[in-house]
Design a protein around this motif. Structure first.
Motif, PDB file in Angstrom:
ATOM      1  N   SER A  63     -55.581 -26.752 -29.606  1.00  0.00           N
ATOM      2  CA  SER A  63     -56.391 -27.970 -29.698  1.00  0.00           C
ATOM      3  C   SER A  63     -57.677 -27.703 -30.470  1.00  0.00           C
ATOM      4  CB  SER A  63     -56.724 -28.485 -28.297  1.00  0.00           C
ATOM      5  OG  SER A  63     -55.551 -28.753 -27.561  1.00  0.00           O
ATOM      6  N   ALA A  64     -58.308 -26.551 -30.210  1.00  0.00           N
ATOM      7  CA  ALA A  64     -59.531 -26.205 -30.933  1.00  0.00           C
ATOM      8  C   ALA A  64     -59.267 -26.101 -32.430  1.00  0.00           C
ATOM      9  CB  ALA A  64     -60.095 -24.890 -30.394  1.00  0.00           C
ATOM     10  N   ALA A  65     -58.132 -25.515 -32.792  1.00  0.00           N
ATOM     11  CA  ALA A  65     -57.779 -25.388 -34.211  1.00  0.00           C
ATOM     12  C   ALA A  65     -57.585 -26.765 -34.841  1.00  0.00           C
ATOM     13  CB  ALA A  65     -56.520 -24.547 -34.357  1.00  0.00           C
ATOM     14  N   ALA A  66     -56.959 -27.691 -34.091  1.00  0.00           N
ATOM     15  CA  ALA A  66     -56.756 -29.044 -34.609  1.00  0.00           C
ATOM     16  C   ALA A  66     -58.087 -29.770 -34.776  1.00  0.00           C
ATOM     17  CB  ALA A  66     -55.835 -29.820 -33.663  1.00  0.00           C
ATOM     18  N   PHE A  67     -59.018 -29.575 -33.829  1.00  0.00           N
ATOM     19  CA  PHE A  67     -60.346 -30.182 -33.967  1.00  0.00           C
ATOM     20  C   PHE A  67     -61.054 -29.655 -35.215  1.00  0.00           C
ATOM     21  CE2 PHE A  67     -60.897 -30.847 -29.089  1.00  0.00           C
ATOM     22  CZ  PHE A  67     -59.996 -31.899 -29.144  1.00  0.00           C
ATOM     23  N   ASN A  68     -60.914 -28.370 -35.462  1.00  0.00           N
ATOM     24  CA  ASN A  68     -61.531 -27.787 -36.653  1.00  0.00           C
ATOM     25  C   ASN A  68     -60.961 -28.412 -37.924  1.00  0.00           C
ATOM     26  OD1 ASN A  68     -63.255 -26.049 -35.299  1.00  0.00           O
ATOM     27  ND2 ASN A  68     -61.803 -24.346 -35.301  1.00  0.00           N
TER      28      ASN A  68
END
Length: 461
Positions: free
Chosen positions: A258-263
């Protein structure tokens, strides 16, 4: 009279009552036959747009006379097929019943129609120093939120809809209009009918008015995000924070995917790691103390890279990113056919539940980002099998089923906030035992013909 003739006669009677506010067009029926879940389209025979409680009662009487199912509709954001029409019938769309009827600041109460959205209510309340805190992410209608007993990011501090609905006006399956609850903070007078209808998913009646509990706007608000070396550290930090009695307003978990997608979507600049998103409400001194205590706990469990957001626009951007997680994940995995599910477990079993779920998802080879309102033991998995891949679809369904069974094994529930709808009725016997049959008996008493949102939640419905 043949069933089709009875339906046509009832729809003609509704058209005479509502005029153009009874819509039989294919486009409108199709719109109300879709959901944000993974279910196939199930359109109604017509869509009614009432403007008053009296009209809702007349709609119910006409439909009941013809044996036509009735399905309440708010903003259409439910995820378990709650507002679909598997047996046809009439969808009662409450978007025209969208008035804030009364705001009573001294009592910290608002009286509203069901089509008012949470954002519209809080806009109305800005000058009062009060707000309505339940925040499921989507700008859902408050009638729909009551029907599904919604919660969301702030439930850890302010409770779910169950704790924030003081009273209701409801049209029953026979057209009777009843009122439940009062504006008083508490009552000891008979069955708690308000709580019966909150979470009934429209299977017992149609909500036409709500009396809501309001809260004071906090003097100070501060939010932060921090990274953790691994998922276990982040979850253990949540458990320690809750058990320490720190009054968090929000505490959200976001996994590495999820963090990677937010980035990728928002240029968030987060580390490639699991994160916690937190918020504190209170006095200036109280918020500072709570934040400092949380920071110490987080560091003990490997938390680092704290980013604080005290300005309103910074906090709004932070939480908008979390609220838009579903769309962000879909953009990160184009061509997927999503299945979203949630469970809730006792806080002491949260780490076990999250770790087992993450391990099983990783082994499946199917993307499955995990986010959650972990402050109250609730987390979500968005399973993303490839569209048209039958093997991946079956595997994703198995993952969702195993999550539900895991929740029950750990003393939890198969849904903390998405509800049951059509998607999770198969687990109700395992979770509730004979109590599920009692729910069915209540349904039969209030709706003997089974016309209120049939096919959802209850046995044999």
């Amino acid at each position: 009279m043949p069933a089709n003739a009875a339906t046509t006669e009832a729809l003609d009677a509704l058209a005479a009552l509502l005029g153009p506010r009874l819509n039989r067009s294919q486009s409108d029926r199709d719109l109300h036959g879709r959901s944000e879940g993974h279910f196939p389209p199930m359109p109604p025979d017509a869509v009614a747009y009432p403007e008053t409680t009296a009209e809702v009662a007349q709609i119910v009487q006409i439909c009941a006379g013809a044996g036509l199912p009735m399905i309440g509709w708010g903003a259409g954001t439910s995820l378990e097929g709650h507002a679909l029409a598997p047996r046809g019938g009439v969808t009662v769309d409450f978007t025209r019943m969208d008035k804030v009827l009364q705001v009573l600041p001294e009592d910290m109460v608002a009286v509203i129609q069901p089509g008012v959205t949470r954002e519209a209510l809080n806009t109305e309340l800005r000058a009062t120093g009060l707000f309505f805190p339940v925040d499921p992410g989507a700008n859902a209608s408050l009638g729909g939120m009551a029907s599904t007993r919604a919660s969301g990011t702030t439930a850890v501090r302010y409770g779910t809809m169950r704790a924030n609905v003081l009273g209701l006006e409801v049209v029953l399956a026979d057209g009777r209009i009843i009122r439940t609850g009062t504006r008083a903070p508490k009552s000891s007078t008979g069955y708690d009918l308000t709580s019966l209808f909150v979470g009934a998913e429209g299977t017992l009646g149609l909500i036409t008015e709500l009396t809501l509990k309001l809260h004071g706007q906090p003097e100070a608000i501060s939010a932060a995000v921090c990274a953790f070396d691994d998922m276990a550290g982040a979850v253990d930090a949540v458990i320690a924070t809750i058990q320490s009695g720190i009054p968090m307003a929000r505490i959200e978990f976001v996994d590495q995917a999820s963090a990677a997608a937010f980035n990728a979507q928002s240029q968030a600049g987060w580390d490639d790691a699991p994160h916690l998103m937190v918020e504190f409400h209170g006095s200036t001194a109280g918020v500072a103390e709570q934040a400092a205590r949380f920071g110490e706990i987080a560091k003990d469990f490997g938390g680092s890279g704290f980013r604080w957001a005290s300005k309103p626009e910074e906090r709004s951007a932070l939480w908008a990113m979390r609220h838009n997680a579903y769309r962000t994940m879909l953009a990160a995995y184009p061509g997927a056919s999503p299945i979203t599910t949630d469970i809730c477990v006792p806080i002491s079993r949260l780490a076990e539940a999250v770790e087992e779920t993450a391990t099983e998802i990783a082994a499946s080879g199917i993307p499955g980002p995990i986010v959650g309102h972990v402050g109250d033991g609730n987390f979500h998995a968005l399973l993303l099998p490839r569209a048209g891949d039958a093997a991946q679809w079956e595997s994703a369904q198995k993952l969702a089923a195993n999550m539900a069974r895991r929740a029950l094994r750990l003393g939890g529930t198969v849904s903390g906030e998405h509800g049951i709808g059509m998607g999770k009725t198969k687990y109700m016997q395992a979770e509730h035992g004979d109590a599920w049959a009692v729910m069915g008996a209540i349904k039969s008493a209030l709706d003997p013909e089974g016309l209120m949102n049939p096919g959802k939640l209850l046995p044999g419905n």
